[in-house]
Design a protein around this motif. Structure first.
Motif, PDB file in Angstrom:
ATOM      1  N   ASP A  16      -1.174   7.323   0.021  1.00 39.80           N
ATOM      2  CA  ASP A  16      -2.300   8.090  -0.503  1.00 39.80           C
ATOM      3  C   ASP A  16      -3.625   7.338  -0.424  1.00 39.80           C
ATOM      4  OD1 ASP A  16      -1.262   6.340  -2.540  1.00 39.80           O
ATOM      5  OD2 ASP A  16      -2.553   7.379  -3.980  1.00 39.80           O
ATOM      6  N   VAL A  17      -3.575   6.023  -0.118  1.00 33.92           N
ATOM      7  CA  VAL A  17      -4.798   5.250   0.106  1.00 33.92           C
ATOM      8  C   VAL A  17      -4.835   4.864   1.580  1.00 33.92           C
ATOM      9  CG1 VAL A  17      -6.057   3.128  -0.427  1.00 33.92           C
ATOM     10  CG2 VAL A  17      -4.895   4.386  -2.252  1.00 33.92           C
ATOM     11  N   SER A  60       0.838  -1.205   0.000  1.00 32.10           N
ATOM     12  CA  SER A  60       0.000   0.000   0.000  1.00 32.10           C
ATOM     13  C   SER A  60       0.865   1.244   0.000  1.00 32.10           C
ATOM     14  CB  SER A  60      -0.920   0.002   1.226  1.00 32.10           C
ATOM     15  OG  SER A  60      -0.165   0.046   2.424  1.00 32.10           O
ATOM     16  N   ASP A  61       0.309   2.315  -0.555  1.00 34.99           N
ATOM     17  CA  ASP A  61       0.930   3.636  -0.551  1.00 34.99           C
ATOM     18  C   ASP A  61       0.161   4.545   0.393  1.00 34.99           C
ATOM     19  OD1 ASP A  61       1.706   3.653  -4.110  1.00 34.99           O
ATOM     20  OD2 ASP A  61       2.896   2.992  -2.383  1.00 34.99           O
ATOM     21  N   GLU A 113      -8.153  -3.225 -11.934  1.00 42.62           N
ATOM     22  CA  GLU A 113      -8.078  -2.156 -10.947  1.00 42.62           C
ATOM     23  C   GLU A 113      -9.476  -1.729 -10.533  1.00 42.62           C
ATOM     24  OE1 GLU A 113      -5.685   1.088 -12.284  1.00 42.62           O
ATOM     25  OE2 GLU A 113      -3.830   0.144 -11.585  1.00 42.62           O
ATOM     26  N   SER A 165      -2.343  -4.936  -4.234  1.00 37.78           N
ATOM     27  CA  SER A 165      -1.737  -3.676  -3.803  1.00 37.78           C
ATOM     28  C   SER A 165      -2.762  -2.561  -3.924  1.00 37.78           C
ATOM     29  CB  SER A 165      -0.497  -3.340  -4.642  1.00 37.78           C
ATOM     30  OG  SER A 165      -0.860  -3.157  -5.997  1.00 37.78           O
ATOM     31  N   THR A 196     -10.032   4.843  -2.502  1.00 38.99           N
ATOM     32  CA  THR A 196      -9.366   5.858  -1.671  1.00 38.99           C
ATOM     33  C   THR A 196      -9.266   5.391  -0.226  1.00 38.99           C
ATOM     34  OG1 THR A 196     -11.489   6.968  -1.310  1.00 38.99           O
ATOM     35  CG2 THR A 196     -10.138   7.756  -3.136  1.00 38.99           C
ATOM     36  N   GLY A 233      -2.852   1.922  -4.163  1.00 39.12           N
ATOM     37  CA  GLY A 233      -2.096   3.154  -4.307  1.00 39.12           C
ATOM     38  C   GLY A 233      -2.607   3.958  -5.478  1.00 39.12           C
ATOM     39  N   ARG A 234      -2.386   5.287  -5.400  1.00 40.38           N
ATOM     40  CA  ARG A 234      -2.791   6.197  -6.462  1.00 40.38           C
ATOM     41  C   ARG A 234      -4.280   6.078  -6.786  1.00 40.38           C
ATOM     42  NH1 ARG A 234       2.287   6.001 -10.795  1.00 40.38           N
ATOM     43  NH2 ARG A 234       3.905   6.584  -9.268  1.00 40.38           N
ATOM     44  N   GLY A 235      -5.074   5.925  -5.725  1.00 39.61           N
ATOM     45  CA  GLY A 235      -6.519   5.926  -5.901  1.00 39.61           C
ATOM     46  C   GLY A 235      -7.095   4.665  -6.486  1.00 39.61           C
ATOM     47  N   ALA A 236      -6.321   3.560  -6.462  1.00 36.02           N
ATOM     48  CA  ALA A 236      -6.821   2.320  -7.061  1.00 36.02           C
ATOM     49  C   ALA A 236      -6.341   1.125  -6.247  1.00 36.02           C
ATOM     50  CB  ALA A 236      -6.375   2.193  -8.505  1.00 36.02           C
TER      51      ALA A 236
END
Length: 662
Positions: free
Chosen positions: A482-483, A479-480, A616, A598, A620, A600-603
């Motif tokens: 941003d999520v 995960s990143d 995908e 995974s 969020t 990240g980046r809204g997906a």
């Protein structure tokens, strides 16, 4: 009124509470056993008025499940003291299986069962005559064995219902022209076999929830016309004795093979769901029993005042065998609540013994000793219990009943632990009632409760029991930042906090706020417009319930599961089909056969577990409903409940009792 004696036919029951027939798997093979005897005796000792045994198959052609009993009640006769003990008699017909007998199943017509998909053998007159004789012989055997009478099963899982219904009876002979004919023949033969002194009851499906062809309430009401001179004369001219003249009581039930979950639904269906239907049969010449998730004495008392002769409280008495005794003593607050979660029902492929989430002794009366009914005098060394979830609360309660001084320390500001998280889920609010019951019991028994206190290792001296619960497992996906990734417990803690005063009575906390506001009040909250992915590798009630909460807040939601169907473990509780229907209505996207790789980046990237293809999903927020791990930070002392291994309330309560020597 609930605890008062009542006439049932020519007999007298000591109370107006009935313990209905249900699968127990307590049999010794296909015979009633000493475990049955102890199980029923426990409810009789607790004040139950009428006990109806597990349904026995009246003919060798029927074996609905592995331990389905055969006639023969010698092992349990005389076990119930003053309570009336009745034999339930039935035949499952096309709702049975040929797997055990190796013979074709019987049915009214060539209509395949909706579950097994087996096409039954159409019963001709020899089979019909054998069935009627089987009911009569079984009824005679029951009274000869010392039982007070019988209850004929024409309910959901019964061949008699299949003859009554246009869904399954497409015959053109006399049994099709008059679909009530077989039931009349059976009741007439049974009454002749047992005589006027024995009790004969009828459990009858009065609404199949299939109005296009099935039994409806209006149709079943026509079988019990108001006791006027005109209707009696009409029946006599037709040569038919009214059902009301053949039986001593009627239990109206609902459901068919098309609606299996409707007979004993979980707590998504409100208690007393059959009240309106059963009320229609009052005043029609036969005493009526109210059935349908009646678990609270106050509801039962109202029903008796309204005119119901008896109230069936089966699941309530599995949870609390002494229900009537507590009502008589003026202490209904001591009744252990029934959760209606169906987590420990016996009718599933594993053949488990019947028991209850919070009364593990149910079904195990011959091996588990009973707890004292009143606290013993204080003696022994003090016991320190660390953790106020179900395991800790039950350990403290049991130790106090056995006479030990007890101190219970909980790091949160209230007792209950994970029970409040469960209570925040839709259809599981009754788990909050368990916390309130334990709080009352601990106060009654003089347990010292200390809240908001984090214990350190050096403070753990003397006799200590650890019930410190569990913690989230690390995510299995990348995960990143941003999520946002939330463990399910963190999300549900917020939902529970927003569910009324103190979070009590959760499960309905999802509320749509104004535009731009927060959805799901309390705790972490979720921003309006969020795209939520629910990661559900377990397939139990958690992922489904979380998705329902999110969707109820007006948010876009996808549930990702590696299974073929969402909430696959709900097949054990009877909620699987209903749960998926709720998700469909709520607009939850069910992403099946998929693993979360995974976010990240809204997906969220998900991979098919069979062929490996990826896709995908907008995301969020991810709510992770994965396994939890035991909290072993304190260590070095006896551990119980989730800090051994995260499981259900049932295991927590059982270990809470056993750790203190019961």
């Amino acid at each position: 009124m609930l605890g008062e004696a009542v006439r049932v036919g020519t007999r007298q029951a000591p109370s107006r509470v009935l313990f209905g027939p249900h699968v127990t798997n307590l049999g010794r093979g296909r015979a009633f056993s000493d475990r049955h005897r102890a199980y029923y005796a426990e409810r009789a000792a607790g004040g139950c008025g009428v006990i109806v045994c597990e349904t026995a198959s009246v003919h060798p052609s029927d074996r609905g499940y592995e331990r389905a009993p055969l006639p023969g009640w010698g092992a349990i006769a005389g076990s119930c003291g003053g309570a009336l003990l009745l034999a339930s008699l039935g035949h499952s017909g096309s709702q049975g299986t040929s797997a055990f007998t190796g013979q074709a199943i019987w049915g009214a017509s060539r209509v395949p069962d909706v579950v097994s998909r087996e096409v039954p053998q159409v019963m001709e007159q020899p089979e019909i005559s054998a069935l009627v004789s089987g009911f009569a012989a079984a009824a005679a055997r029951a009274t000869a064995d010392g039982l007070d009478g019988v209850e004929i099963n024409a309910g959901q899982h019964s061949l008699l219902r299949q003859f009554l219904s246009g869904l399954t009876n497409q015959r053109t002979d006399a049994y099709g022209e008059d679909r009530t004919l077989l039931l009349r023949e059976v009741l007439t033969a049974v009454r002749a076999a047992v005589g006027a002194d024995a009790v004969v009851g009828l459990r009858l499906c009065t609404d199949e929830l299939a109005p296009w062809a099935g039994i409806t309430r209006d149709l079943s009401l026509s079988w019990f016309p108001s006791p006027t001179r005109e209707s009696s004369a009409s029946d006599e001219r037709a040569g038919r004795q009214p059902f009301a003249h053949l039986v001593d009581y009627l239990v109206p039930v609902r459901g068919s093979g098309l609606s299996v979950s409707a007979t004993r639904p979980d707590a998504h269906t409100p208690p007393g769901f059959n009240l309106s239907m059963a009320r229609a049969f009052l005043g029609r010449g036969v005493p009526v029993v109210l059935q349908g998730s009646v678990v609270d004495p106050s509801m039962a008392e109202v029903a008796v005042r309204e005119g119901f002769a008896l109230v069936e409280m089966t699941r309530a008495q599995i949870a609390e065998p002494r229900l009537v005794a507590h009502v008589r003593a003026g202490a209904p607050e001591r009744i252990r609540p029934c959760t209606l979660a169906n987590q420990h029902r016996a009718r599933d492929p594993r053949n488990p013994l019947i028991t209850d989430e919070t009364e593990p002794r149910s079904g195990h009366e011959t091996v588990d000793p009973p707890l004292p009914r009143s606290p013993r005098p204080r003696r022994g060394s003090p016991l320190l219990v660390v953790g106020g979830g179900p395991a800790g609360m039950e350990a403290a309660r049991t130790a106090a009943l056995l006479g030990r001084p007890v101190r219970l320390v909980e790091r949160a500001d209230r007792l209950g632990g994970a029970l409040w998280l469960a209570a925040a889920l839709p259809g599981r609010a009754r788990f909050g009632l368990l916390v309130e019951w334990w709080e009352r019991e601990l106060a009654r028994l003089g347990v010292e409760v200390c809240l908001g206190r984090e214990m350190r290792r050096e403070e753990l001296v003397g006799d200590v029991v650890l019930a410190t619960g569990s913690a989230p497992s690390p995510p299995t996906f990348a995960s990143d930042p941003d999520v946002r990734v939330l463990p399910a417990a963190e999300f549900l803690a917020g939902a529970a906090t927003g569910a009324g005063a103190g979070g009590r009575g959760g499960g309905e906390s999802a509320q749509r706020s104004g535009s731009g506001g927060t959805v799901l009040a309390g705790g972490p909250g979720l921003p309006a417009g969020a795209a939520v992915v629910v990661h559900d590798p377990l397939g139990d009630w958690t992922g489904v319930g979380v998705a329902e909460l999110v969707a109820a807040g007006g948010l876009r939601c996808a549930l990702v599961t590696p299974d073929a169907v969402a909430g696959t473990q709900l097949a054990r509780t009877g909620d699987l089909a209903d749960a998926n229907a709720r998700l469909e209505r709520a607009g939850v996207e069910r992403v099946l056969f998929s693993r979360l790789e995974s976010v990240g980046r809204g997906a969220a990237l998900v991979r098919d577990v069979h062929h490996g293809a990826t896709r995908e999903l907008p995301a969020t927020v991810v709510i992770d409903c994965a396994h939890r791990l035991p909290d072993t930070a304190l260590g070095g002392h006896p551990r119980i409940g989730d800090c051994v291994a995260p499981r259900t309330v049932h295991e927590a309560v059982r270990e809470g009792r056993r750790v203190v020597g019961c």
